[in-house]
Design an enzyme around this catalytic site. Structure first.
Site, PDB file in Angstrom:
ATOM      1  N   THR A  37     -83.719  32.148  54.952  1.00 32.40           N
ATOM      2  CA  THR A  37     -84.030  32.688  53.629  1.00 32.40           C
ATOM      3  C   THR A  37     -83.783  31.616  52.569  1.00 32.40           C
ATOM      4  O   THR A  37     -84.627  31.358  51.707  1.00 32.40           O
ATOM      5  CB  THR A  37     -83.176  33.938  53.336  1.00 32.40           C
ATOM      6  N   CYS A  88     -89.069  54.245  58.011  1.00 35.89           N
ATOM      7  CA  CYS A  88     -88.635  55.543  57.500  1.00 35.89           C
ATOM      8  C   CYS A  88     -87.154  55.595  57.173  1.00 35.89           C
ATOM      9  O   CYS A  88     -86.621  56.649  56.798  1.00 35.89           O
ATOM     10  CB  CYS A  88     -88.945  56.639  58.506  1.00 35.89           C
ATOM     11  N   GLN A 142     -89.117  31.676  63.913  1.00 34.55           N
ATOM     12  CA  GLN A 142     -89.318  32.291  65.234  1.00 34.55           C
ATOM     13  C   GLN A 142     -89.834  31.281  66.257  1.00 34.55           C
ATOM     14  O   GLN A 142     -89.896  31.593  67.448  1.00 34.55           O
ATOM     15  CB  GLN A 142     -90.304  33.465  65.127  1.00 34.55           C
TER      16      GLN A 142
HETATM   17  C1  LIG Z   1     -85.149  35.992  60.476  1.00 35.18           C
HETATM   18  C2  LIG Z   1     -86.245  35.362  59.722  1.00 35.18           C
HETATM   19  C3  LIG Z   1     -86.043  34.861  58.439  1.00 35.18           C
HETATM   20  C4  LIG Z   1     -84.723  34.994  57.722  1.00 35.18           C
HETATM   21  O1  LIG Z   1     -83.791  34.118  58.259  1.00 35.18           O
HETATM   22  P1  LIG Z   1     -82.245  34.205  57.881  1.00 35.18           P
HETATM   23  O2  LIG Z   1     -81.664  33.012  58.541  1.00 35.18           O
HETATM   24  O3  LIG Z   1     -81.762  35.488  58.452  1.00 35.18           O
HETATM   25  O4  LIG Z   1     -82.152  34.140  56.401  1.00 35.18           O
HETATM   26  C5  LIG Z   1     -87.093  34.246  57.799  1.00 35.18           C
HETATM   27  N1  LIG Z   1     -88.289  34.132  58.385  1.00 35.18           N
HETATM   28  C6  LIG Z   1     -88.541  34.596  59.620  1.00 35.18           C
HETATM   29  C7  LIG Z   1     -89.887  34.426  60.217  1.00 35.18           C
HETATM   30  C8  LIG Z   1     -87.527  35.227  60.324  1.00 35.18           C
HETATM   31  O5  LIG Z   1     -87.782  35.698  61.541  1.00 35.18           O
END
Ligand SMILES: *Cc1c(COP(=O)(O)O)cnc(C)c1O
Length: 412
Positions: A76, A336, A189
């Site tokens: 993030t 939800c 990912q």
């Molecule tokens: C998990 C994820 C984030 C956020 O990462 P953090 O390290 O939890 O802040 C951002 N982009 C993707 C594609 C993610 O899977």
């Protein structure tokens, strides 16, 4: 042999810390606890040396140089620094005015990309949110057509966190370099699971995170290209000038050490791991699709991460589904939990209908997933879906060949 429940099928949300990673981290809490910025004593030097080793491990995993790695608190933060930092560095008009510059992204990015882009849009930047195809892939042509004279930045995720679909990052990188536009990818990912080479793939900025690669939470990295071109960013956190001024703040040494170790393990094992998980995922998908009809796998059939599957179950209600498989930890396309009844914006972005989006499950396998767990998961899902469909008049009608979209429902 009975499997131990609950079963963890949510590795795209976070991963367990690999015990080997934890072992390497522990001494940095209790023995080598210096501040890596302390230049006057051995505690500081030892911490700095550990950080520097981790920087090399992280850089090696993506084909970068150690000086191109900046530590952050996770993806993030890396995304925020990359996107806001690049936009604010290259703005064409001062804050408060319109026309500060153009940014291209996709509509199915993680919120950690979408929200910084929306913030910039409020601040006078223009942002194009490209729609993917129904397979979840953003085409290179669409990006090429969206590019304008004032485009500063393209930010497109490498692999999607909900459906695992893989974008053509090397081709997007090539396009951006031809046009002299900065290219960022949220590779959270992808990195650690699939081979990555930022130089060959034309990437200028790349985000990834410790807790998605069997490392600790709260630590991430941003790759910032230093040559051809040297990428400049406006820092988003000031104070002390750590990380060459890009990101101030005392380094989280144990977490960084863990991040480095996690990167090294991924580099050594990713090929075998991807193969093993691919086979397990196929077992899972085959198990579910042979036992059940009216099931759909979302996203591109092949251009997908090997360990992620996103499956929609027709004639089943998402919430009831989640309740009847409560000993399997996974994600649902149904949001939800809050006041909103909006299904996943990612699935909607692909054109998946509301019903199928609500009844979708994301199952993400990982390093510690076993074949027994996969078999148990299949059995549990198949049983739950059959049970729920026994209660569904719509399912009966559909099986009798009645097109329920054409049924005239009685008004009272
Ligand atoms: C998990 C994820 C984030 C956020 O990462 P953090 O390290 O939890 O802040 C951002 N982009 C993707 C594609 C993610 O899977």
């Amino acid at each position: 042999m009975a499997v131990k429940t609950p079963i963890y099928m949510d590795n795209a949300a976070t991963t367990r810390v690999d015990p080997r990673v934890l072992d390497v981290m522990l001494p940095y809490f209790s023995e080598i606890y210096g501040n890596a910025a302390s230049r006057n004593h051995q505690f500081g030097w030892a911490a700095e040396e550990a950080v520097s080793r981790a920087r090399t491990q992280a850089a090696d995993l993506i084909g970068a140089g150690p000086k191109e790695i900046i530590w952050t608190s996770g993806s993030t933060e890396s995304n925020n620094l990359a996107i806001k930092g690049a936009a604010r560095m290259h703005e064409k008009a001062p804050p408060g005015s319109e026309g500060r510059g153009h940014i291209i992204t996709s509509a199915i990015e993680h919120k950690a990309v979408l929200d910084p882009c929306k913030r910039l849009a409020k601040e006078g930047f223009d942002v194009t949110f490209l729609s993917p195809g129904s397979d979840g892939i953003v085409t290179v042509d669409d990006i090429a057509q969206a590019i304008r004279d004032d485009t500063i930045l393209v930010t497109i995720m490498w692999a999607n966190n909900e459906i695992g679909t893989i974008n053509q990052i090397p081709r997007i990188g090539e396009l951006c370099h031809e046009k002299g536009i900065i290219f960022h990818t949220d590779a959270t990912q992808w990195v650690g699971k699939m081979p990555t080479d930022v130089t060959a793939d034309g990437i200028d900025l790349l985000s990834w995170s410790g807790h998605k690669i069997y490392g600790p939470n709260g630590v991430g990295a941003l790759y910032i290209r230093r040559r051809k071109p040297r990428v400049r960013l406006v820092a988003q956190i000031d104070g002390g000038g750590h990380e060459r001024g890009f990101r101030s703040g005392t380094l989280n040494v144990p977490a960084i050490v863990g991040f480095g170790a996690a990167c090294e393990i991924c580099q050594q094992e990713m090929q075998d791991e991807a193969q093993r998980l691919f086979v397990l995922r196929r077992r899972l998908e085959d198990g579910v699709t042979t036992a059940l009809d009216a099931v759909q796998i979302n996203g591109h059939p092949d251009k997908r991460l090997p360990h992620v599957t996103n499956i929609s179950f027709g004639y089943v209600e998402g919430e009831s589904m989640m309740m009847s498989i409560s000993d399997i930890a996974c994600s649902s396309g149904s949001a939800c939990t809050s006041a909103s009844l909006e299904p996943s914006y990612v699935l909607k972005g692909l054109g998946v209908g509301d019903d199928m989006a609500h009844s979708s499950l994301r199952l993400s396998l990982g390093r510690f997933t076993t074949e027994e767990e996969v078999d148990y998961t299949v059995e549990k899902i198949v049983h739950a879906v059959k049970k729920l469909r026994e209660l569904s008049p719509l399912y009966d009608m559909a099986m009798e060949g009645i097109d329920i979209t054409k049924v005239q429902w009685d008004e009272h």
